[in-house]
Design an enzyme around this catalytic site. Structure first.
Site, mmCIF file in Angstrom:
data_model
loop_
_atom_site.group_PDB
_atom_site.id
_atom_site.type_symbol
_atom_site.label_atom_id
_atom_site.label_comp_id
_atom_site.label_asym_id
_atom_site.label_seq_id
_atom_site.Cartn_x
_atom_site.Cartn_y
_atom_site.Cartn_z
ATOM 1 N N LYS A 102 65.467 13.053 0.106
ATOM 2 C CA LYS A 102 65.887 14.672 0.174
ATOM 3 C C LYS A 102 66.229 15.364 -0.932
ATOM 4 O O LYS A 102 66.802 14.636 -1.848
ATOM 5 C CB LYS A 102 67.104 15.089 1.395
ATOM 6 C CG LYS A 102 66.490 14.821 2.698
ATOM 7 C CD LYS A 102 67.899 15.303 3.500
ATOM 8 C CE LYS A 102 67.651 14.755 4.937
ATOM 9 N NZ LYS A 102 66.669 15.544 5.631
ATOM 10 N N ARG A 116 64.225 9.785 14.922
ATOM 11 C CA ARG A 116 63.259 9.512 16.128
ATOM 12 C C ARG A 116 63.216 8.003 16.090
ATOM 13 O O ARG A 116 62.437 7.559 17.127
ATOM 14 C CB ARG A 116 61.936 10.409 15.921
ATOM 15 C CG ARG A 116 61.202 10.179 14.638
ATOM 16 C CD ARG A 116 60.272 11.160 14.516
ATOM 17 N NE ARG A 116 60.812 12.615 13.662
ATOM 18 C CZ ARG A 116 60.386 13.571 13.701
ATOM 19 N NH1 ARG A 116 58.902 13.810 14.007
ATOM 20 N NH2 ARG A 116 60.966 14.628 13.461
HETATM 21 N N1 BES Z 1 68.727 14.847 9.777
HETATM 22 C C1 BES Z 1 67.638 15.483 9.556
HETATM 23 C C2 BES Z 1 67.456 16.644 10.297
HETATM 24 C C3 BES Z 1 68.160 17.815 9.600
HETATM 25 C C4 BES Z 1 67.972 18.568 8.463
HETATM 26 C C5 BES Z 1 69.248 18.274 10.387
HETATM 27 C C6 BES Z 1 68.816 19.497 8.095
HETATM 28 C C7 BES Z 1 69.894 19.301 10.132
HETATM 29 C C8 BES Z 1 69.918 19.911 8.847
HETATM 30 C C9 BES Z 1 66.369 14.605 9.888
HETATM 31 O O1 BES Z 1 66.416 13.105 9.926
HETATM 32 C C10 BES Z 1 65.365 15.053 8.882
HETATM 33 O O2 BES Z 1 65.236 14.764 7.771
HETATM 34 N N2 BES Z 1 64.215 15.333 9.597
HETATM 35 C C11 BES Z 1 63.135 16.087 8.801
HETATM 36 C C12 BES Z 1 61.736 15.664 9.672
HETATM 37 C C13 BES Z 1 60.518 16.079 8.769
HETATM 38 C C14 BES Z 1 60.282 14.891 7.684
HETATM 39 C C15 BES Z 1 59.366 15.684 9.870
HETATM 40 C C16 BES Z 1 63.256 17.520 8.649
HETATM 41 O O3 BES Z 1 63.659 18.206 9.515
HETATM 42 O O4 BES Z 1 62.925 17.857 7.515
HETATM 43 MN MN MN Z 2 65.833 12.493 7.891
#
Ligand code: BES
Ligand code: MN
Ligand code: ZN
Length: 497
Positions: A272, A346
């Site tokens: 990230k 997931r």
């Molecule tokens: N934990 C995150 C989702 C999230 C992001 C929750 C920001 C709250 C605030 C999850 O694991 C994630 O990183 N999801 C990705 C999915 C994508 C790679 C398809 C996302 O939401 O960017």
């Molecule tokens: Mn994630």
């Protein structure tokens, strides 16, 4: 929080909380029972327009009277618009302002006016709202010497017997369980790793006499949980799969609660961006809700078996981390191509769900997960996203959400969405092109629940970052889901097949 139905004149209190509606006629709306010492200054305040009972407002009244020294007045808005959630928020305002009163014992006056808030139990809403509003996370602050803090004792004063001590007790249990979920969420990720989540669950089980089992990575290996292990393999900290069981005598149905417990989500090799990454300590808020709910379940004893399952892991980049392109085998045998290691929720949840269905055979499953940033784009911070395979279960969840104020919004999951996660070289892939990120997360999970009725709640928006709801702290975890789950379990009706 205590409850008393004594006459106000027989109470010994340092301060009294009085809810006032905007159109309060002091004679008609039940404030007529106020002690004289308060009634006079209150009517002058309202006449002058200094305090008018507007929603979200409050006034700290200092009277000069020897017995009734101070009162906290809290506005309810127009009385015909008052509902349970409005009262909960007004009670939250009380909680937020308790430390400003110079009082050891604070009475909260229950007046007939509050009955206008609808069908919800008054004592529960008041106890919930006040104790949620009073929550602070201060464990990591050095003590402040100037004001050694002492929490005021609270007493619901109900001379007209409009509620009862049991309702107040229920609200207290729910608020405490929600606050414990908040604290898990707020705890920094160096102090809350999968091991500590498991220890929390074990302590909770011991305290409340629940059955608790913790699966270690060797166990998961034997069981074939390739998705969960793939996520945790980049971390020095071993993953834990935690199973808590509540089984009251005579219960016929079983509901499973499954929570995402990523104690820190760096994204893994699909790292990230740095800005905001610290927020990913909250990526275990789904599991915090499950653990909070289990502790409340043990105390409030709904007449249904409840199983709490928490998939706890870190998601870290390292030389041993999972690579984009890896194909792993899930517990249910599906081959999953991991195209983005940041779509890890997931993966851990999929294995936890498939295991739950296979080994615990629940009649219904609710999962809670901070699964997608897309959910915040779609719904912001006030309403959770939902994906389901069963409209009747979804209906029960919606009914519950109405009562608890923890709102959910169902998203569609028509078959076409499923096409987007078919993998080139495996069965499924963990990300898709074409938008609808929250739905995609949901339809991915659906592959792991078989025919079991299931509702997935994406709590990415509602788990923290909520503003302007007075019973929620801003910039901190909300404990979303604990009250929702408890209400659902207490009102549980078996689903028609
Ligand atoms: N934990 C995150 C989702 C999230 C992001 C929750 C920001 C709250 C605030 C999850 O694991 C994630 O990183 N999801 C990705 C999915 C994508 C790679 C398809 C996302 O939401 O960017
Ligand atoms: Mn994630
Ligand atoms: Zn995540």
């Amino acid at each position: 929080m205590d409850y008393s139905s004594k006459l106000l004149s027989d109470e010994k209190l340092d301060a009294l909380v009085v809810f006032v509606s905007e159109d309060s006629d002091l004679r008609r709306n039940g404030l007529s029972n106020l002690p004289r010492a308060l009634k006079k200054p209150l009517s002058s305040l309202m006449e002058l327009g200094v305090f008018s009972g507007k929603k979200g407002t409050k006034h700290h009244l200092v009277t000069g009277d020897a017995t009734w020294k101070q009162a906290l007045l809290v506005g309810l808005g127009p009385v015909d618009k008052l509902d349970g959630e409005g009262l909960r928020r007004a009670a939250g305002k009380v909680g937020q302002n308790l430390s400003g009163l110079k009082a050891d014992t604070v009475g909260v006056l229950v007046t007939p006016l509050l009955k206008k808030s609808g069908k919800l139990s008054l004592g529960t809403v008041l106890a919930e709202g006040i104790q949620l509003g009073a929550y602070e996370f201060k464990q990591y602050k050095s003590p402040d010497d100037d004001s050694p803090k002492k929490l005021a004792k609270l007493r619901v004063c109900d001379p007209r017997k409009l509620t009862d001590s049991k309702s107040v007790k229920v609200g207290t249990v729910l608020a405490e369980a929600t606050n414990s979920a908040r604290t898990l969420g707020n705890t920094p990720p160096n102090d809350l790793r999968p091991q500590q989540v498991a220890e929390h669950a074990q302590a909770l089980a011991k305290r409340h006499k629940l059955k608790c089992k913790v699966l270690e990575e060797q166990d998961m290996q034997k069981l074939g949980m390739g998705m969960l292990l793939g996520v945790s393999q980049g971390s020095e900290e071993p993953a834990k799969l935690i199973i808590l069981e509540y089984r009251p005598a005579g219960a016929k149905q079983t509901v499973a609660l499954v929570g995402k417990g990523i104690t820190f989500d760096s994204g893994g090799l699909s790292l990230k961006p740095g800005k905001g990454m610290e927020e990913m300590k909250y990526d275990m808020c789904g599991s915090a809700a499950v653990l909070g709910a289990m502790s409340a379940v043990a105390q409030l004893k709904p007449k249904v078996n409840v199983i709490g399952v928490v998939a706890a892991s870190e998601n870290m980049p390292s030389g041993t981390a999972q690579r984009p392109g890896d194909i792993v085998t899930a517990y249910n045998g599906k081959r999953v191509e991991v195209l983005n290691t940041d779509a890890e929720g997931r993966l851990v949840l999929g294995d936890a769900l498939a295991y739950t269905v296979d080994k615990l055979k629940p009649d219904a499953i609710i999962d809670l997960a901070t699964l997608t940033g897309a959910c915040i784009v779609a719904l912001g911070h006030y309403i959770a996203g939902a994906v389901t395979n069963n409209d009747e279960l979804m209906g029960q969840v919606q009914g519950t959400a109405q009562r608890t104020g923890e709102r959910v919004w169902q998203l569609p999951s028509d078959p076409e969405y499923g096409e987007a996660i078919k993998s080139n070289h495996g069965d499924l892939k963990n990300i898709a092109d074409g938008g609808a990120g929250t739905i995609i997360g949901g339809v991915f999970l659906e592959h792991f629940v078989g025919d079991t009725p299931w509702v997935h709640l994406d709590i990415a928006g509602v788990a923290w970052g909520v503003k302007s709801i007075d019973y929620h702290p801003s910039n901190s975890a909300t404990g979303f889901g604990v009250r929702l789950l408890l209400d659902l379990l207490q009102q549980w009706r078996p689903l028609k097949k």
